[in-house]
Scaffold this motif. Structure first.
Motif, PDB file in Angstrom:
ATOM      1  N   ARG A 164      -0.177 107.699 104.792  1.00 17.47           N
ATOM      2  CA  ARG A 164      -1.022 108.479 105.701  1.00 17.47           C
ATOM      3  C   ARG A 164      -1.777 109.585 104.973  1.00 17.47           C
ATOM      4  NH1 ARG A 164       3.564 107.454 108.897  1.00 17.47           N
ATOM      5  NH2 ARG A 164       4.403 109.539 108.584  1.00 17.47           N
ATOM      6  N   ILE A 165      -1.105 110.234 104.026  1.00 17.10           N
ATOM      7  CA  ILE A 165      -1.762 111.307 103.275  1.00 17.10           C
ATOM      8  C   ILE A 165      -2.872 110.737 102.400  1.00 17.10           C
ATOM      9  CG2 ILE A 165      -1.461 113.002 101.421  1.00 17.10           C
ATOM     10  CD1 ILE A 165       1.337 113.558 102.650  1.00 17.10           C
ATOM     11  N   ILE A 166      -2.591 109.637 101.719  1.00 11.98           N
ATOM     12  CA  ILE A 166      -3.603 109.022 100.861  1.00 11.98           C
ATOM     13  C   ILE A 166      -4.823 108.624 101.686  1.00 11.98           C
ATOM     14  CG2 ILE A 166      -4.110 106.954  99.481  1.00 11.98           C
ATOM     15  CD1 ILE A 166      -1.237 107.223  98.343  1.00 11.98           C
ATOM     16  N   THR A 167      -4.585 108.038 102.840  1.00  8.63           N
ATOM     17  CA  THR A 167      -5.687 107.605 103.698  1.00  8.63           C
ATOM     18  C   THR A 167      -6.430 108.794 104.304  1.00  8.63           C
ATOM     19  OG1 THR A 167      -4.507 105.558 104.196  1.00  8.63           O
ATOM     20  CG2 THR A 167      -6.292 106.177 105.684  1.00  8.63           C
ATOM     21  N   ALA A 168      -5.692 109.729 104.891  1.00 10.04           N
ATOM     22  CA  ALA A 168      -6.315 110.873 105.567  1.00 10.04           C
ATOM     23  C   ALA A 168      -7.085 111.769 104.601  1.00 10.04           C
ATOM     24  CB  ALA A 168      -5.253 111.689 106.297  1.00 10.04           C
ATOM     25  N   ALA A 169      -6.589 111.892 103.380  1.00 12.67           N
ATOM     26  CA  ALA A 169      -7.243 112.764 102.403  1.00 12.67           C
ATOM     27  C   ALA A 169      -8.383 112.055 101.670  1.00 12.67           C
ATOM     28  CB  ALA A 169      -6.219 113.284 101.397  1.00 12.67           C
ATOM     29  N   GLY A 170      -8.617 110.785 101.988  1.00 12.52           N
ATOM     30  CA  GLY A 170      -9.697 110.046 101.337  1.00 12.52           C
ATOM     31  C   GLY A 170      -9.403 109.699  99.890  1.00 12.52           C
ATOM     32  N   LEU A 171      -8.130 109.515  99.567  1.00 15.65           N
ATOM     33  CA  LEU A 171      -7.734 109.238  98.184  1.00 15.65           C
ATOM     34  C   LEU A 171      -7.604 107.745  97.880  1.00 15.65           C
ATOM     35  CD1 LEU A 171      -4.986 112.010  97.880  1.00 15.65           C
ATOM     36  CD2 LEU A 171      -7.394 112.121  97.156  1.00 15.65           C
ATOM     37  N   ALA A 172      -7.804 106.900  98.884  1.00 15.36           N
ATOM     38  CA  ALA A 172      -7.641 105.453  98.692  1.00 15.36           C
ATOM     39  C   ALA A 172      -8.642 104.892  97.686  1.00 15.36           C
ATOM     40  CB  ALA A 172      -7.757 104.728 100.026  1.00 15.36           C
ATOM     41  N   GLN A 173      -9.718 105.602  97.445  1.00 16.85           N
ATOM     42  CA  GLN A 173     -10.690 105.181  96.440  1.00 16.85           C
ATOM     43  C   GLN A 173     -10.048 105.156  95.046  1.00 16.85           C
ATOM     44  OE1 GLN A 173     -14.189 107.624  96.421  1.00 16.85           O
ATOM     45  NE2 GLN A 173     -14.937 106.814  94.498  1.00 16.85           N
ATOM     46  N   TRP A 174      -9.091 106.042  94.804  1.00 13.45           N
ATOM     47  CA  TRP A 174      -8.441 106.131  93.500  1.00 13.45           C
ATOM     48  C   TRP A 174      -7.030 105.582  93.504  1.00 13.45           C
ATOM     49  CZ3 TRP A 174     -11.300 110.210  95.536  1.00 13.45           C
ATOM     50  CH2 TRP A 174     -12.522 110.429  94.907  1.00 13.45           C
ATOM     51  N   LEU A 175      -6.400 105.530  94.660  1.00 12.46           N
ATOM     52  CA  LEU A 175      -5.018 105.066  94.777  1.00 12.46           C
ATOM     53  C   LEU A 175      -4.976 103.902  95.766  1.00 12.46           C
ATOM     54  CD1 LEU A 175      -3.284 108.554  95.139  1.00 12.46           C
ATOM     55  CD2 LEU A 175      -3.563 107.217  93.035  1.00 12.46           C
ATOM     56  N   THR A 176      -4.942 102.689  95.254  1.00 12.87           N
ATOM     57  CA  THR A 176      -4.895 101.505  96.096  1.00 12.87           C
ATOM     58  C   THR A 176      -3.481 101.318  96.618  1.00 12.87           C
ATOM     59  OG1 THR A 176      -6.587 100.522  94.695  1.00 12.87           O
ATOM     60  CG2 THR A 176      -5.424  99.057  96.187  1.00 12.87           C
ATOM     61  N   LEU A 177      -3.325 101.171  97.927  1.00 11.98           N
ATOM     62  CA  LEU A 177      -2.013 101.042  98.556  1.00 11.98           C
ATOM     63  C   LEU A 177      -1.596  99.580  98.671  1.00 11.98           C
ATOM     64  CD1 LEU A 177      -2.563 103.627 101.392  1.00 11.98           C
ATOM     65  CD2 LEU A 177      -1.042 103.904  99.428  1.00 11.98           C
ATOM     66  N   HIS A 178      -0.320  99.311  98.386  1.00  8.10           N
ATOM     67  CA  HIS A 178       0.260  97.979  98.514  1.00  8.10           C
ATOM     68  C   HIS A 178       1.661  98.110  99.094  1.00  8.10           C
ATOM     69  CE1 HIS A 178      -2.867  96.128  95.994  1.00  8.10           C
ATOM     70  NE2 HIS A 178      -2.809  97.256  95.319  1.00  8.10           N
ATOM     71  N   THR A 179       2.132  97.051  99.741  1.00 14.24           N
ATOM     72  CA  THR A 179       3.489  97.072 100.290  1.00 14.24           C
ATOM     73  C   THR A 179       4.463  96.222  99.474  1.00 14.24           C
ATOM     74  OG1 THR A 179       2.928  95.263 101.773  1.00 14.24           O
ATOM     75  CG2 THR A 179       2.734  97.507 102.649  1.00 14.24           C
ATOM     76  N   ASP A 180       3.969  95.456  98.502  1.00  9.41           N
ATOM     77  CA  ASP A 180       4.848  94.567  97.737  1.00  9.41           C
ATOM     78  C   ASP A 180       4.470  94.610  96.264  1.00  9.41           C
ATOM     79  OD1 ASP A 180       6.553  92.621  96.836  1.00  9.41           O
ATOM     80  OD2 ASP A 180       5.688  91.001  98.031  1.00  9.41           O
ATOM     81  N   LEU A 181       5.401  95.003  95.436  1.00 10.12           N
ATOM     82  CA  LEU A 181       5.167  95.079  93.994  1.00 10.12           C
ATOM     83  C   LEU A 181       4.774  93.720  93.433  1.00 10.12           C
ATOM     84  CD1 LEU A 181       5.251  96.714  91.356  1.00 10.12           C
ATOM     85  CD2 LEU A 181       7.683  96.150  91.209  1.00 10.12           C
ATOM     86  N   ALA A 182       5.411  92.665  93.910  1.00 11.60           N
ATOM     87  CA  ALA A 182       5.124  91.316  93.399  1.00 11.60           C
ATOM     88  C   ALA A 182       3.662  90.935  93.627  1.00 11.60           C
ATOM     89  CB  ALA A 182       6.046  90.304  94.052  1.00 11.60           C
ATOM     90  N   ASP A 183       3.081  91.352  94.738  1.00  8.52           N
ATOM     91  CA  ASP A 183       1.676  91.044  95.000  1.00  8.52           C
ATOM     92  C   ASP A 183       0.752  91.714  93.991  1.00  8.52           C
ATOM     93  OD1 ASP A 183       2.351  89.529  97.191  1.00  8.52           O
ATOM     94  OD2 ASP A 183       1.900  91.101  98.651  1.00  8.52           O
ATOM     95  N   VAL A 184       1.116  92.903  93.574  1.00  8.86           N
ATOM     96  CA  VAL A 184       0.264  93.652  92.655  1.00  8.86           C
ATOM     97  C   VAL A 184       0.302  93.051  91.257  1.00  8.86           C
ATOM     98  CG1 VAL A 184      -0.205  95.917  91.644  1.00  8.86           C
ATOM     99  CG2 VAL A 184       0.670  95.759  93.965  1.00  8.86           C
ATOM    100  N   ILE A 185       1.476  92.642  90.822  1.00 11.32           N
ATOM    101  CA  ILE A 185       1.626  92.166  89.444  1.00 11.32           C
ATOM    102  C   ILE A 185       1.854  90.660  89.363  1.00 11.32           C
ATOM    103  CG2 ILE A 185       2.362  94.370  88.499  1.00 11.32           C
ATOM    104  CD1 ILE A 185       5.223  93.447  88.767  1.00 11.32           C
ATOM    105  N   SER A 186       1.517  89.930  90.409  1.00  9.70           N
ATOM    106  CA  SER A 186       1.809  88.498  90.472  1.00  9.70           C
ATOM    107  C   SER A 186       1.080  87.677  89.420  1.00  9.70           C
ATOM    108  CB  SER A 186       1.496  87.950  91.863  1.00  9.70           C
ATOM    109  OG  SER A 186       0.118  88.093  92.118  1.00  9.70           O
ATOM    110  N   THR A 187       0.025  88.189  88.859  1.00  8.43           N
ATOM    111  CA  THR A 187      -0.711  87.416  87.863  1.00  8.43           C
ATOM    112  C   THR A 187      -0.036  87.437  86.501  1.00  8.43           C
ATOM    113  OG1 THR A 187      -2.101  89.311  87.360  1.00  8.43           O
ATOM    114  CG2 THR A 187      -2.920  87.743  89.016  1.00  8.43           C
ATOM    115  N   SER A 188       0.973  88.279  86.353  1.00  4.21           N
ATOM    116  CA  SER A 188       1.680  88.345  85.082  1.00  4.21           C
ATOM    117  C   SER A 188       2.588  87.138  84.922  1.00  4.21           C
ATOM    118  CB  SER A 188       2.520  89.626  85.018  1.00  4.21           C
ATOM    119  OG  SER A 188       3.245  89.657  83.820  1.00  4.21           O
ATOM    120  N   THR A 189       2.445  86.444  83.787  1.00  2.00           N
ATOM    121  CA  THR A 189       3.275  85.269  83.537  1.00  2.00           C
ATOM    122  C   THR A 189       4.293  85.514  82.439  1.00  2.00           C
ATOM    123  OG1 THR A 189       1.608  84.420  82.007  1.00  2.00           O
ATOM    124  CG2 THR A 189       1.516  83.641  84.292  1.00  2.00           C
TER     125      THR A 189
END
Length: 136
Positions: free
Chosen positions: A88-113
């Motif tokens: 909520r703070i990241i979104t409300a403060a307009g920081l999502a431009q620099w801090l991309t939010l995710h709910t699952d670590l595996a989704d973020v790094i899934s391309t790593s083999t």
């Protein structure tokens, strides 16, 4: 607060646990500086906050400030499984431009083999009187 860094082929992952508050803010800043320095070689920093029990607004702003400073060389993703005040703070403060939010670590790094390289303990701090070590 304790933190570990793990280097993968496509990202540096910062795992953080405990409280990030006024008491641990100086250590948080050192950990962030180390993480951004390490990530500058790979281009992506993933900050896993799943085990963070409290995160002050100031500590979120410090993360966003560093993300802004390094936006040309490091992409920053924040992982928090459950919706939280951090989101909520990241979104409300307009920081999502620099801090991309995710709910699952595996989704973020899934391309790593390739398997992760050995973890490096960056900083460990636990409060005195709780039967736990301070600096390691």
């Amino acid at each position: 607060m304790s933190a570990d860094l793990e280097t993968r082929s496509n990202a540096t992952v910062l795992y953080v646990r405990g409280d990030i508050d006024a008491y641990t803010l100086t250590r948080w800043r050192r950990v962030l500086d180390d993480a951004f320095q390490r990530a500058s070689g790979g281009g992506q920093l993933v900050v896993d906050l799943d085990e963070v029990t409290f995160m002050s607004c100031r500590s979120i702003l410090d993360l966003a400030f560093r993300a802004q400073q390094h936006h040309d060389t490091v992409r920053v993703s924040v992982v928090k499984a459950a919706p939280s005040v951090v989101d909520r703070i990241i979104t409300a403060a307009g920081l999502a431009q620099w801090l991309t939010l995710h709910t699952d670590l595996a989704d973020v790094i899934s391309t790593s083999t390739d398997p992760p390289r050995p973890s490096l303990r960056v900083w460990t701090h636990r409060e005195p009187g709780r039967g736990t070590p301070t600096h390691q």
